[in-house]
Design a protein around this motif. Structure first.
Motif, PDB file in Angstrom:
ATOM      1  N   SER A  13       0.790  -1.362   0.060  1.00 57.76           N
ATOM      2  CA  SER A  13      -0.155  -0.145  -0.015  1.00 57.76           C
ATOM      3  C   SER A  13       0.894   1.173   0.097  1.00 57.76           C
ATOM      4  N   ASP A  14       0.091   2.510  -0.429  1.00 60.09           N
ATOM      5  CA  ASP A  14       0.936   3.552  -0.550  1.00 60.09           C
ATOM      6  C   ASP A  14       0.027   4.733   0.075  1.00 60.09           C
ATOM      7  N   GLY A  15       1.009   5.902   0.013  1.00 58.29           N
ATOM      8  CA  GLY A  15      -0.008   7.072   0.606  1.00 58.29           C
ATOM      9  C   GLY A  15       1.022   8.147   1.127  1.00 58.29           C
ATOM     10  N   PRO A  16       0.548   8.985   1.930  1.00 49.88           N
ATOM     11  CA  PRO A  16       1.515   9.775   2.552  1.00 49.88           C
ATOM     12  C   PRO A  16       2.105   9.258   3.914  1.00 49.88           C
ATOM     13  N   PRO A  17       2.972   9.688   4.523  1.00 50.28           N
ATOM     14  CA  PRO A  17       3.856   9.166   5.343  1.00 50.28           C
ATOM     15  C   PRO A  17       2.917   8.355   6.788  1.00 50.28           C
ATOM     16  N   ALA A  18       2.140   9.240   7.171  1.00 53.14           N
ATOM     17  CA  ALA A  18       1.357   8.758   8.197  1.00 53.14           C
ATOM     18  C   ALA A  18       0.398   7.451   7.917  1.00 53.14           C
ATOM     19  N   GLN A  19       0.055   7.462   6.667  1.00 51.83           N
ATOM     20  CA  GLN A  19      -0.655   6.181   6.257  1.00 51.83           C
ATOM     21  C   GLN A  19       0.224   5.120   6.061  1.00 51.83           C
ATOM     22  N   VAL A  20       1.428   5.428   5.459  1.00 50.69           N
ATOM     23  CA  VAL A  20       2.224   4.345   5.277  1.00 50.69           C
ATOM     24  C   VAL A  20       2.716   3.778   6.559  1.00 50.69           C
ATOM     25  N   TRP A  21       3.179   4.660   7.620  1.00 52.32           N
ATOM     26  CA  TRP A  21       3.595   4.294   8.820  1.00 52.32           C
ATOM     27  C   TRP A  21       2.398   3.352   9.382  1.00 52.32           C
ATOM     28  N   ALA A  22       1.110   3.659   9.347  1.00 55.32           N
ATOM     29  CA  ALA A  22       0.002   2.967   9.898  1.00 55.32           C
ATOM     30  C   ALA A  22       0.023   1.554   9.244  1.00 55.32           C
ATOM     31  N   ALA A  23       0.002   1.325   7.870  1.00 49.90           N
ATOM     32  CA  ALA A  23       0.038   0.426   7.118  1.00 49.90           C
ATOM     33  C   ALA A  23       1.277  -0.813   7.545  1.00 49.90           C
ATOM     34  N   VAL A  41       9.991  -3.164   7.323  1.00 50.46           N
ATOM     35  CA  VAL A  41      10.389  -2.557   8.560  1.00 50.46           C
ATOM     36  C   VAL A  41      10.949  -1.552   7.804  1.00 50.46           C
ATOM     37  N   GLU A  42      11.704  -1.380   6.575  1.00 49.94           N
ATOM     38  CA  GLU A  42      12.485  -0.240   6.058  1.00 49.94           C
ATOM     39  C   GLU A  42      11.593   0.983   5.807  1.00 49.94           C
ATOM     40  N   ARG A  43      10.277   0.480   5.151  1.00 45.36           N
ATOM     41  CA  ARG A  43       9.461   1.475   4.678  1.00 45.36           C
ATOM     42  C   ARG A  43       8.755   2.171   5.932  1.00 45.36           C
ATOM     43  N   ARG A  44       8.418   1.396   7.055  1.00 49.57           N
ATOM     44  CA  ARG A  44       7.914   1.867   8.384  1.00 49.57           C
ATOM     45  C   ARG A  44       8.994   3.101   8.873  1.00 49.57           C
ATOM     46  N   ALA A  45      10.317   2.668   8.729  1.00 51.50           N
ATOM     47  CA  ALA A  45      11.353   3.407   9.191  1.00 51.50           C
ATOM     48  C   ALA A  45      11.405   4.801   8.316  1.00 51.50           C
ATOM     49  N   ALA A  46      11.034   4.653   7.057  1.00 47.18           N
ATOM     50  CA  ALA A  46      11.466   6.099   6.168  1.00 47.18           C
ATOM     51  C   ALA A  46      10.293   6.645   6.347  1.00 47.18           C
ATOM     52  N   ALA A  47       8.851   6.056   6.706  1.00 43.84           N
ATOM     53  CA  ALA A  47       7.858   7.030   7.077  1.00 43.84           C
ATOM     54  C   ALA A  47       8.085   7.623   8.293  1.00 43.84           C
TER      55      ALA A  47
END
Length: 481
Positions: free
Chosen positions: A114-124, A161-167
């Protein structure tokens, strides 16, 4: 509701209650259909993959029996001649019919992509990682299809893990991410993205020295394991950090104390009056907070661990356990705080050993508040500030002393590098060195980093030792090699 879990022990559930799926090979049939993602798997494929190379004579009927028993377990209320709705016939084989939300592995993959703004990516990504309860399909690891799928899912987990960290970095949460990224980079040292994110997180916290050290660690691992230097992207990142070309870190969320950017300082001194004075100084300074106090060496070690302080101000002479021994034990921890030694006279023999132990600074207790605060901020940023008066006394006491573990001779350094090293040895900060040599501060930072790498050192204080152990700096002044 019927659900399936493969990210950990393989199981099917009915309204939260586990179902009896039979023996290992019967369970493998259901797992193989789950791996297919709803697509049909021919019976011939099931036979080949469940009995690699040596299927039994009655393999077809055995598979049919497994499917029949699994259907009864999954749909116990289905009439004998009623069509199955979950484990369905799909000529020339079978398929698992389920919604994405019913299978943890399917939902996990959907969230990771899934994609979107950082807050959305963090939650996903948070939601995706919460689905993991252990290695995927571990009980079928001896079967090639399961091992392949487990590897694919593990790769997606690392990406999560890496996408969460980037967000999180985009949201200003660097402080809360560093520990996880340290563990991630250490466990998977050949993943470029892990090192990139760790370095960025450290840089965003104001720990430029630690960020550059992380990239040096990556370079050392890659050279040893692969015979390669850092990738072009990581080399660019390193250059941008040295030149301070990176954007300012995002402002931390006001509601997240751990991301507030406040430096937490532990004060360890056996004199209550000294502790009180330092407490007042810290409480009156913006961006710095008192993490706790300790009155002896053993207490300092315990409080450093309990409070998670960023910096420890540590008296070198304390009861029960002296400051040097306490510093060594604090610095031996995984991800230790920075340690700044405090001394009354600056002539203690222990100062020499403490420098070699890797402390981030030395201060006289009589130092003005602005110098103490500058030392705290320098240490937290991966720099070091050593009181020039202390440095002079150390050199006077220990000039000419050599150590078996001292770095190699300074041959090969240019005159410009030697000038920088001499000023580092005098206890000057990068800014002060830049003012002395008429250089931009970022050029000085790059020169210091190059000196550390050339000499195989990891800490600025160790450069001081290299300077006078080699005779570059002497009590009477400076001398060129």
């Amino acid at each position: 509701m019927l659900t399936f879990t493969a990210l950990g022990p393989f199981q099917a559930w009915s309204d939260g209650a586990p179902l009896d799926l039979g023996g290992q090979r019967q369970r493998a049939v259901l797992a193989r259909l789950l791996v297919a993602g709803g697509r049909a798997v021919p019976v011939a494929t099931l036979i080949d993959e469940l009995w690699p190379g040596s299927p039994p004579p009655q393999a077809l009927s055995t598979i049919q029996g497994y499917v029949s028993r699994l259907r009864r377990a999954l749909e116990p209320g289905r009439a004998p001649r009623e069509e199955a709705e979950v484990l369905v016939s799909a000529p020339p084989g079978y398929a698992l019919r389920a919604a994405t939300d019913q299978v943890d592995a399917w939902r996990f993959e959907h969230l990771v992509k899934s994609d979107g703004p950082p807050a959305q990516v963090w939650a996903a990504m948070d939601g995706a990682l919460e689905l993991w309860r252990g290695p995927a399909l571990a009980e079928f690891s001896d079967l090639a299809w399961a091992a392949t799928e487990a590897g694919r899912l593990e790769e997606l987990r690392l990406i999560a893990v890496e996408r969460r960290a980037a967000a999180g970095l985009a949201l200003g949460r660097a402080t809360s991410l560093v520990a996880d990224l340290e563990a991630h980079a250490s466990a998977y040292p050949l993943r470029e993205e892990g090192w990139r994110l760790l370095a960025l997180a450290l840089y965003a916290m104001g720990r430029q020295g630690d960020a550059l050290a992380a990239l040096r660690r990556a370079r050392a691992v890659w050279r040893e394991e692969l015979g390669l230097d850092l990738s072009a992207a990581l080399q660019r990142l390193e250059g941008d950090m040295l030149a301070q070309r990176l954007e300012e870190p995002a402002a931390p969320a006001a509601t997240a104390p751990e991301a507030s950017g406040v430096l937490r300082v532990l004060v360890a001194d056996d004199q209550a009056l000294v502790r009180a004075g330092l407490r007042v100084m810290l409480e009156s300074e913006a961006g710095v907070a008192l993490a706790g106090e300790a009155a002896d060496g053993e207490e300092a070690i315990a409080r450093a661990r309990e409070t998670g302080a960023d910096v420890v101000l540590l008296d070198i002479q304390m009861p029960h356990l002296d400051g040097l021994a306490a510093a060594r034990r604090i610095l031996a921890r995984e991800r230790p705080p920075k340690v700044i030694m405090m001394t009354t006279f600056g002539s203690d023999d222990n100062l020499y050993a403490a420098l070699r132990a890797g402390v981030s600074g030395f201060l006289l207790k009589t130092s003005p508040p602005e110098q103490i605060l500058a030392a705290i901020r320098a240490a937290a940023a991966g720099d070091a500030l050593i009181d020039p008066a202390v440095t002079t006394r150390i050199i006077a006491a220990f000039a000419g002393r050599t150590d078996p573990a001292s770095p190699p001779a300074l041959a090969g350094l240019s005159d410009a590098q030697l000038d920088v090293l001499k000023l580092v040895a005098r206890g000057l900060t990068n800014r002060q060195i830049g003012q002395t040599l008429a250089l931009p501060e970022q050029e000085v930072a790059a020169a210091v980093s190059a000196l550390l790498e050339h000499l195989g050192l990891f800490d600025r204080a160790q450069l001081v030792m290299a300077a006078y152990e080699s005779g570059l700096v002497t009590p009477g002044g400076m001398s060129q090699k």
